[in-house]
Every structure is written in structure tokens, then in C-alpha cells.
Design a protein around this motif. Structure first.
Motif, PDB file in Angstrom:
ATOM      1  N   PRO A  21       0.813  -1.217   0.000  1.00  0.00           N
ATOM      2  CA  PRO A  21       0.000   0.000   0.000  1.00  0.00           C
ATOM      3  C   PRO A  21       0.846   1.265   0.000  1.00  0.00           C
ATOM      4  O   PRO A  21       1.906   1.328   0.608  1.00  0.00           O
ATOM      5  CB  PRO A  21      -0.795  -0.104   1.304  1.00  0.00           C
ATOM      6  N   THR A  22       0.355   2.276  -0.686  1.00  0.00           N
ATOM      7  CA  THR A  22       1.020   3.569  -0.738  1.00  0.00           C
ATOM      8  C   THR A  22      -0.017   4.670  -0.875  1.00  0.00           C
ATOM      9  O   THR A  22      -1.146   4.423  -1.299  1.00  0.00           O
ATOM     10  CB  THR A  22       2.009   3.635  -1.915  1.00  0.00           C
ATOM     11  N   VAL A  23       0.374   5.885  -0.531  1.00  0.00           N
ATOM     12  CA  VAL A  23      -0.526   7.030  -0.644  1.00  0.00           C
ATOM     13  C   VAL A  23      -0.177   7.903  -1.847  1.00  0.00           C
ATOM     14  O   VAL A  23      -0.856   8.876  -2.116  1.00  0.00           O
ATOM     15  CB  VAL A  23      -0.509   7.886   0.643  1.00  0.00           C
ATOM     16  N   LYS A  24       0.885   7.551  -2.579  1.00  0.00           N
ATOM     17  CA  LYS A  24       1.294   8.332  -3.747  1.00  0.00           C
ATOM     18  C   LYS A  24       0.299   8.127  -4.885  1.00  0.00           C
ATOM     19  O   LYS A  24      -0.154   7.022  -5.144  1.00  0.00           O
ATOM     20  CB  LYS A  24       2.685   7.905  -4.226  1.00  0.00           C
ATOM     21  N   GLN A  25      -0.001   9.213  -5.595  1.00  0.00           N
ATOM     22  CA  GLN A  25      -0.883   9.149  -6.752  1.00  0.00           C
ATOM     23  C   GLN A  25      -0.079   8.727  -7.980  1.00  0.00           C
ATOM     24  O   GLN A  25       1.057   9.128  -8.156  1.00  0.00           O
ATOM     25  CB  GLN A  25      -1.527  10.509  -7.009  1.00  0.00           C
ATOM     26  N   ASN A  26      -0.672   7.929  -8.857  1.00  0.00           N
ATOM     27  CA  ASN A  26      -0.063   7.443 -10.099  1.00  0.00           C
ATOM     28  C   ASN A  26       1.251   6.714  -9.868  1.00  0.00           C
ATOM     29  O   ASN A  26       2.129   6.710 -10.731  1.00  0.00           O
ATOM     30  CB  ASN A  26       0.163   8.592 -11.084  1.00  0.00           C
TER      31      ASN A  26
END
Length: 161
Positions: A20-25
Motif C-alpha cells: 500500500p502507498t498514498v502516492k498518486q499514479n
């Protein structure tokens, strides 16, 4: 590992798992490596994390993917790109035979056994099962941003860990 070996390894394809990550694209990929301890002469696992360019959202959390370094960095963090999803999460394939697996047995063996002894009405049918992601937003929240909750607030965020 020597400096030249590390540089050469970054140019080739790497196999890793999407986390999981919160970075977009972008997708965060964990690549497992073995590092030699010179004193003990034993190898220990070392995880390296790469942020990969994934604008099409090809990979989801838990997928095993191939990544390759970009010729130039997109941002300070994004240094690789997702080439392809090798094994989607939950759809396990034996790499040697190429057959689908359920637990410790091949799916076709389970189907043959159910034909011999009679199929139960409550048994799961893999052919009629919808593809992964059909419960996105209902019961599957892997596409939502996750983060670690450090403070307790009045409102409860369901995506906090």
C-alpha cells in the motif's frame, strides 16, 4: 554486493510485491534481496522499496510485478516503472506447470475429485467466480489510501491502520 553489481542489478528487471502507498499514479514495490553478512557468512533478507510509475493502476496491493528502472527519474522518489503483473493476488499459478492452484492442490484435481464423488451444492466454482476487484469500494478497500494513525480524533477514519 559491490557498487558495480548494484548498478547492473538496477538496469535489469526486478521482481517484487506491491504494497500500500498514498502516492498518486505510483505503486510502492517491495523487492526482497539476500545480503551476505561477512562475519557470520550467512545470508539475511533485506527488503528494498521502489516507487514505480503506474498511471494505469495495473497493479493492486499484493500483486507480484516486474519493474524496470526508468532512463531518467520522473520525481525524486519515482525511479522505476511497472512492466507487467506476473501473478495477481489471490489467483495463484504454479510457476513450473502453469496450472492454477487452490491451497495445496491443483484446481483441476479438485474438479476431478468432485466429479467422481459428486459435487456439493456449497462448493466454490472458480469458473463462475467474478474477477478480483468487483467488490472495490464495498468490501475491498485496497485501492483506498492507507496510513498509520498516530493520534486519536473524534471522527473515525476507516482506512487508518
Amino acid at each position: 554486493m559491490s557498487k558495480t553489481a548494484l548498478d547492473a542489478a538496477k538496469k535489469f528487471l526486478l521482481l517484487g510485491q506491491c504494497v500500500p502507498t498514498v502516492k498518486q499514479n505510483a505503486a510502492k514495490i517491495r523487492v526482497k534481496r539476500l545480503e551476505l553478512d561477512e562475519n557470520l557468512l550467512m545470508y539475511f533478507r533485506k527488503d528494498e522499496f521502489y516507487y514505480c510509475h503506474d498511471p494505469d493502476k495495473k497493479c493492486k496491493t499484493g500483486d507480484i510485478v516486474l519493474i524496470q528502472s526508468l532512463p531518467h527519474k520522473l520525481t525524486k522518489l519515482i525511479t522505476h516503472e511497472v512492466k507487467e503483473v506476473v501473478y495477481p493476488f489471490g489467483d495463484i499459478t504454479d510457476p513450473i506447470t502453469g496450472k492454477k492452484v487452490a491451497k495445496e492442490r491443483y484446481r483441476e484435481d479438485i474438479e476431478k475429485q468432485s466429479e467422481l464423488y459428486g459435487k456439493l451444492e456449497s462448493s466454490f466454482d472458480y469458473e463462475k467466480a467474478p474477477p478480483r476487484g468487483w467488490q472495490d469500494g464495498k468490501k475491498d478497500f485496497t485501492s483506498k489510501p492507507t496510513y498509520t494513525k498516530f493520534h486519536v480524533f473524534d471522527e473515525n477514519d476507516p482506512y487508518a491502520i
